[in-house]
Design a protein around this motif. Sequence first.
Motif, PDB file in Angstrom:
ATOM      1  N   LEU A   1       1.209  -1.560  -0.392  1.00  0.00           N
ATOM      2  CA  LEU A   1      -0.273   0.114  -0.424  1.00  0.00           C
ATOM      3  C   LEU A   1       0.229   0.883   0.122  1.00  0.00           C
ATOM      4  N   ARG A   2       1.938   1.101   0.491  1.00  0.00           N
ATOM      5  CA  ARG A   2       2.833   2.538   0.546  1.00  0.00           C
ATOM      6  C   ARG A   2       3.536   2.904  -0.829  1.00  0.00           C
ATOM      7  N   PHE A   3       4.175   1.536  -1.281  1.00  0.00           N
ATOM      8  CA  PHE A   3       4.330   1.305  -2.304  1.00  0.00           C
ATOM      9  C   PHE A   3       3.225   2.140  -3.476  1.00  0.00           C
ATOM     10  N   VAL A   4       2.153   1.487  -3.174  1.00  0.00           N
ATOM     11  CA  VAL A   4       0.844   2.181  -4.656  1.00  0.00           C
ATOM     12  C   VAL A   4       0.879   3.904  -4.148  1.00  0.00           C
ATOM     13  N   GLU A   5       1.011   4.146  -2.847  1.00  0.00           N
ATOM     14  CA  GLU A   5       0.710   5.273  -2.804  1.00  0.00           C
ATOM     15  C   GLU A   5       1.774   6.441  -3.229  1.00  0.00           C
ATOM     16  N   GLN A   6       3.120   5.428  -2.938  1.00  0.00           N
ATOM     17  CA  GLN A   6       4.748   6.605  -3.802  1.00  0.00           C
ATOM     18  C   GLN A   6       3.729   6.972  -5.169  1.00  0.00           C
ATOM     19  N   GLU A   7       3.274   5.226  -6.151  1.00  0.00           N
ATOM     20  CA  GLU A   7       2.880   5.592  -7.586  1.00  0.00           C
ATOM     21  C   GLU A   7       1.934   6.657  -7.856  1.00  0.00           C
ATOM     22  N   LEU A   8       1.002   6.567  -6.705  1.00  0.00           N
ATOM     23  CA  LEU A   8      -0.554   7.677  -7.451  1.00  0.00           C
ATOM     24  C   LEU A   8       0.726   8.922  -7.023  1.00  0.00           C
ATOM     25  N   GLU A   9       1.250   9.326  -6.285  1.00  0.00           N
ATOM     26  CA  GLU A   9       1.441  10.381  -5.959  1.00  0.00           C
ATOM     27  C   GLU A   9       2.073  11.112  -7.191  1.00  0.00           C
ATOM     28  N   ASN A  10       3.230  10.162  -8.115  1.00  0.00           N
ATOM     29  CA  ASN A  10       3.596  10.837  -8.828  1.00  0.00           C
ATOM     30  C   ASN A  10       3.281  10.211 -10.425  1.00  0.00           C
ATOM     31  N   ILE A  11       1.600  10.172 -10.376  1.00  0.00           N
ATOM     32  CA  ILE A  11       0.900  10.114 -11.575  1.00  0.00           C
ATOM     33  C   ILE A  11       1.008  11.574 -12.381  1.00  0.00           C
ATOM     34  N   THR A  12       1.057  11.458 -13.471  1.00  0.00           N
ATOM     35  CA  THR A  12       1.580  12.286 -14.361  1.00  0.00           C
ATOM     36  C   THR A  12       0.397  12.696 -15.044  1.00  0.00           C
ATOM     37  N   VAL A  13      -0.003  14.105 -15.270  1.00  0.00           N
ATOM     38  CA  VAL A  13      -2.015  14.608 -15.796  1.00  0.00           C
ATOM     39  C   VAL A  13      -1.076  14.903 -17.456  1.00  0.00           C
ATOM     40  N   SER A  14      -1.921  15.177 -17.970  1.00  0.00           N
ATOM     41  CA  SER A  14      -1.811  16.140 -19.082  1.00  0.00           C
ATOM     42  C   SER A  14      -2.121  17.112 -19.280  1.00  0.00           C
ATOM     43  N   ASP A  15      -2.224  18.170 -19.774  1.00  0.00           N
ATOM     44  CA  ASP A  15      -2.159  19.787 -19.941  1.00  0.00           C
ATOM     45  C   ASP A  15      -3.754  19.362 -20.305  1.00  0.00           C
ATOM     46  N   LEU A  16      -4.611  20.350 -19.650  1.00  0.00           N
ATOM     47  CA  LEU A  16      -5.949  20.477 -19.708  1.00  0.00           C
ATOM     48  C   LEU A  16      -6.425  21.776 -20.529  1.00  0.00           C
ATOM     49  N   HIS A  17      -6.860  22.462 -21.641  1.00  0.00           N
ATOM     50  CA  HIS A  17      -7.214  24.111 -22.215  1.00  0.00           C
ATOM     51  C   HIS A  17      -8.414  23.460 -23.580  1.00  0.00           C
ATOM     52  N   GLY A  18      -8.980  24.804 -23.325  1.00  0.00           N
ATOM     53  CA  GLY A  18     -10.608  24.668 -23.925  1.00  0.00           C
ATOM     54  C   GLY A  18     -11.238  25.033 -24.213  1.00  0.00           C
ATOM     55  N   LYS A  19     -12.433  25.848 -24.505  1.00  0.00           N
ATOM     56  CA  LYS A  19     -13.186  27.187 -24.478  1.00  0.00           C
ATOM     57  C   LYS A  19     -14.896  26.766 -24.722  1.00  0.00           C
ATOM     58  N   GLU A  20     -15.261  27.796 -24.027  1.00  0.00           N
ATOM     59  CA  GLU A  20     -16.550  27.529 -24.331  1.00  0.00           C
ATOM     60  C   GLU A  20     -17.232  28.779 -23.888  1.00  0.00           C
ATOM     61  N   GLY A  21     -17.968  29.165 -25.621  1.00  0.00           N
ATOM     62  CA  GLY A  21     -18.011  30.270 -25.332  1.00  0.00           C
ATOM     63  C   GLY A  21     -17.191  31.766 -25.311  1.00  0.00           C
ATOM     64  N   GLN A  22     -17.607  32.137 -24.654  1.00  0.00           N
ATOM     65  CA  GLN A  22     -16.353  33.299 -24.548  1.00  0.00           C
ATOM     66  C   GLN A  22     -15.688  33.110 -23.184  1.00  0.00           C
ATOM     67  N   PHE A  23     -15.780  31.879 -23.259  1.00  0.00           N
ATOM     68  CA  PHE A  23     -15.029  31.255 -21.848  1.00  0.00           C
ATOM     69  C   PHE A  23     -13.733  30.298 -22.338  1.00  0.00           C
ATOM     70  N   HIS A  24     -11.749  31.217 -22.129  1.00  0.00           N
ATOM     71  CA  HIS A  24     -11.418  30.181 -22.725  1.00  0.00           C
ATOM     72  C   HIS A  24     -10.051  29.807 -21.797  1.00  0.00           C
ATOM     73  N   TYR A  25      -9.667  28.376 -21.511  1.00  0.00           N
ATOM     74  CA  TYR A  25      -9.366  27.623 -20.136  1.00  0.00           C
ATOM     75  C   TYR A  25      -8.138  26.747 -20.562  1.00  0.00           C
ATOM     76  N   ASN A  26      -7.163  26.737 -19.587  1.00  0.00           N
ATOM     77  CA  ASN A  26      -5.483  26.185 -19.883  1.00  0.00           C
ATOM     78  C   ASN A  26      -5.471  25.588 -18.386  1.00  0.00           C
ATOM     79  N   ILE A  27      -5.199  24.966 -18.313  1.00  0.00           N
ATOM     80  CA  ILE A  27      -5.086  23.360 -17.120  1.00  0.00           C
ATOM     81  C   ILE A  27      -3.270  22.976 -17.364  1.00  0.00           C
ATOM     82  N   SER A  28      -2.072  23.175 -16.638  1.00  0.00           N
ATOM     83  CA  SER A  28      -1.177  22.837 -16.235  1.00  0.00           C
ATOM     84  C   SER A  28      -1.167  22.567 -15.066  1.00  0.00           C
ATOM     85  N   GLN A  29       0.528  21.755 -14.751  1.00  0.00           N
ATOM     86  CA  GLN A  29       1.378  21.072 -13.590  1.00  0.00           C
ATOM     87  C   GLN A  29       0.416  20.705 -12.707  1.00  0.00           C
ATOM     88  N   VAL A  30      -0.456  19.994 -13.341  1.00  0.00           N
ATOM     89  CA  VAL A  30      -1.577  19.109 -11.724  1.00  0.00           C
ATOM     90  C   VAL A  30      -0.009  17.971 -11.557  1.00  0.00           C
TER      91      VAL A  30
END
Length: 514
Positions: free
Chosen positions: A54-83
């Motif tokens: 379980l300690r090992f799994v916690e360490q692995e999940l803590e190092n998860i790399t999530v891709s950047d998220l960006h998009g547009k909805e009407g006049q709303f533009h967003y960019n999510i990074s460095q997760v």
Amino acid sequence: MLTPRSAPRCEMAAGSHLLLLLLLPCLTAASHSPPGCKIRITSKGLDLVKHEGLRFVEQELENITVSDLHGKEGQFHYNISQVKVMDLQLPFSNLHFQPQQHLAFNINNASISLRFRRQLLYWFFYDIGSINASADGVHIHTVLQLAKDEVGRLKISNMSCNASIARMHAGFSGTLRKVYEFLSTFIVTGMRFLLSQQICPSLEHASLVLLNSLLDTVPVRNYVDEHIGIDYSLLRDPVVSPETLDLDFKGMFFYRAREDQELENHAVEPVIKETERMVYVAFSEYFFDSAMHAYFQAGVLAIQLEGEKVPKDLEVLLRATFFGTIFMLNPAVVDAPLRLVLQVSAPPRCVIKPSGTSISVSAFLNISLVPADRPAVQLSSMAMESKLSAKVYLQGKALRVQLDLRRFRIYSKQSALESLALFSLQAPLKTLLQLTIMPIINERTKKGVQIPLPEGMDFTREVVTNHAGFLTVGADLHFSKGLREVIEKYRSAPAVPAAPTVQPTAASTGPHQL
């Protein structure tokens, strides 16, 4: 109705079926060779593995790399990074055996706290900063399939995984907080999807790559010393029941100069019925017989005492016993030093009973005079039969044996009359074995041989129990090193060598000089 021509064909068919029935027991026996060593891991042992895992799994999940998220909805533009994963809460987890060859690992109702960088544009308003988010109701279900690989090592051969996130919440602050909360559905939904898609790949890499590198530290074919090695290859895939995991190892020692030579196993197959301790290791008589057979092939089961190495009182007794023979010799060799050569004449045999473990040894003892610059003059050649009691114990991960001389008998190979004359040598020679030879043998057996466990895992509270034809060692497990520590150690290093690089020695042509 049978015609004359069809009768022979029926007889041939009946004969082939009869031959198949006769060969069936032989084919069945050949497909299931008994193990020399057997290991059982119980559900109690799995509980210990779960805490470290379980300690090992916690360490692995803590190092998860999530891709950047960006998009547009009407006049709303967003960019999510460095997760980045900030915190993990895994309150409910379970690791259990799942027949036939599986381990199931479940995590329920976990939560993952995240922080990521935001860049938001709404009409003319531009904002940059960080967002704290949490994923709740995280459920992960994984099943690991265990199997024997091509070299006989235990491996995680396959893994199935399913991960889901029940809900996700993002906290906003600042002057545009109300706007962000209104539009956060797009961000939260996207982040929940991306995070759930990264959990299983991370755990698959941890299992199929990292944990398999840990299993690579289990010795499969190892050298014990310069003479012999041990083969711990798995004979078949592991057998998993709801409460246990059983591993059948060949458990055969081999002479290093003849590594491909097989010693046939006719011993009783170990049967482990106990489940009270974390782990049980069973060794059949074949395990010990193969070790003594390998040493016998190497020619090292021989010892020589000469000159001052022969105890003085024994020398006096031997000269008195063979006075008649010495008296008839050339005066030039009468006062020559004595030489005693003790040579095992056949591979010793091990017998394991509920009352104890014993080893039967047959040998011959040659007594000679060795004058300088002259050929040796043999005074006597006698046969010896002895029985040793063996105390088998486990220390760390090393199986060790302590031997003690119990029975001893000498007799002449020439005549019964000479055997009677040798009776007076029985007690002194037994004392010689006990005080001189047995300490040398025990010094060698004290080094022991390693049990096939991964690095960082050791035995504690060992108890040895004898049965008819095999013995078992029941023990608890202890992690002396964490899984991550061992994995990182071998991750940066080249492949672990199967054995030391020391070269094998040729079979000895004569006894060792002490």
